[in-house]
Design an enzyme around this catalytic site. Structure first.
Site, PDB file in Angstrom:
ATOM      1  N   THR A  59      79.707  40.083 -63.271  1.00 21.23           N
ATOM      2  CA  THR A  59      80.275  40.057 -64.604  1.00 21.23           C
ATOM      3  C   THR A  59      81.470  41.114 -64.620  1.00 21.23           C
ATOM      4  O   THR A  59      82.350  41.475 -65.507  1.00 21.23           O
ATOM      5  CB  THR A  59      79.681  40.134 -66.020  1.00 21.23           C
ATOM      6  OG1 THR A  59      78.782  41.261 -66.051  1.00 21.23           O
ATOM      7  CG2 THR A  59      78.814  39.009 -65.837  1.00 21.23           C
ATOM      8  N   ALA A  66      79.317  44.441 -49.782  1.00 18.85           N
ATOM      9  CA  ALA A  66      78.985  44.367 -48.782  1.00 18.85           C
ATOM     10  C   ALA A  66      77.369  44.674 -48.432  1.00 18.85           C
ATOM     11  O   ALA A  66      76.909  44.415 -47.259  1.00 18.85           O
ATOM     12  CB  ALA A  66      79.793  45.779 -47.994  1.00 18.85           C
ATOM     13  N   HIS A 113      79.006  47.258 -53.067  1.00 20.02           N
ATOM     14  CA  HIS A 113      78.003  46.003 -53.469  1.00 20.02           C
ATOM     15  C   HIS A 113      78.128  44.775 -53.009  1.00 20.02           C
ATOM     16  O   HIS A 113      76.922  44.463 -52.372  1.00 20.02           O
ATOM     17  CB  HIS A 113      77.901  46.089 -55.184  1.00 20.02           C
ATOM     18  CG  HIS A 113      76.704  45.432 -55.578  1.00 20.02           C
ATOM     19  ND1 HIS A 113      76.705  44.214 -56.077  1.00 20.02           N
ATOM     20  CD2 HIS A 113      75.415  45.896 -56.017  1.00 20.02           C
ATOM     21  CE1 HIS A 113      75.357  44.164 -56.263  1.00 20.02           C
ATOM     22  NE2 HIS A 113      74.914  45.108 -56.409  1.00 20.02           N
ATOM     23  N   ASP A 167      74.393  39.382 -63.281  1.00 14.77           N
ATOM     24  CA  ASP A 167      74.438  40.774 -63.262  1.00 14.77           C
ATOM     25  C   ASP A 167      75.852  41.118 -63.884  1.00 14.77           C
ATOM     26  O   ASP A 167      76.701  41.247 -62.764  1.00 14.77           O
ATOM     27  CB  ASP A 167      74.084  41.454 -61.960  1.00 14.77           C
ATOM     28  CG  ASP A 167      73.682  42.867 -62.302  1.00 14.77           C
ATOM     29  OD1 ASP A 167      73.727  43.445 -63.317  1.00 14.77           O
ATOM     30  OD2 ASP A 167      73.294  43.543 -60.933  1.00 14.77           O
TER      31      ASP A 167
END
Length: 208
Positions: A43, A60, A58, A92
């Site tokens: 989100t 990756a 994140h 998340d």
């Protein structure tokens, strides 16, 4: 890539925690321990260069297990479209979704009702991550206080709906609610999340 293990997850799980608590890592481990693949419903929005770098790092880190979709506002639609009995869906996080709604001046009650309906009718397991923002000081601004109040209301409504609620602090999960015991939680209960934090942060939620 069907998985005979996806059924180990309850239909709905809520993972709560503060900033950098390990909640995102725990939620990821919960899905990864119960399925061969998952869908990551993020989100967060890249509002500046620093956030863009965090999101890129994140992405990756997640690896090929996850297929990511970006849902800053249309969360209920994404759950309805993506929930799958063989591919758990990880959201998340709810708290950033709420922040996006407030900044867009969206109808909060209608959005909450749509989310509730989508979760109730979800076709597969859904794990939701949210921040617990009510343990600190009272925000100074009216918008900040409204955000705190709406986040608390959202967490309570989702916790009442879900089968399992876990609170994570300092990397340690505390099971608050577990209507249908399942194999995934006993393996993780009472253990520090083993995957170390990266410099980029714990998850798409970034700990509001």
């Amino acid at each position: 890539m069907s998985s005979p293990h996806a059924g180990q997850l309850p239909p709905l799980t809520l993972v709560l925690g503060g900033a950098r608590s390990g909640k995102s890592r725990f939620a990821e481990a919960l899905v990864e321990g119960a399925a061969r693949c998952g869908t990551y419903c993020a989100t967060a929005e890249a509002g500046d260069d620093e956030m863009a770098a965090r999101i890129a790092a994140h992405r990756a880190r997640r690896g090929p297990f996850w297929r990511a979709i970006e849902t800053p506002l249309a969360l209920a639609d994404a759950i309805a479209a993506e929930a799958n009995p063989e591919r758990p869906l990880l959201v998340d996080c709810l708290t950033l979704w709420l922040s996006n709604l407030l900044m867009a001046d969206a109808a909060i009650d209608e959005a909450f009702a749509s989310l509730h309906a989508a979760l109730r009718d979800a076709a597969g397991p859904v794990v939701l991550v949210a921040n617990e923002v009510g343990l600190g000081v009272v925000p100074e601004t009216p918008l900040g206080r409204r955000f705190r109040d709406e986040a608390g209301r959202l967490n309570q409504e989702i916790a009442a709906l879900t089968d399992c609620v876990v609170f994570v602090a300092a990397g340690l999960p505390l099971v608050l609610k577990d209507i249908s015991p399942h194999p995934s939680l006993p393996r993780l209960r009472g253990r520090v999340i083993e995957t170390p934090f990266s410099a980029s942060g714990e998850g798409e939620g970034r700990g509001l």
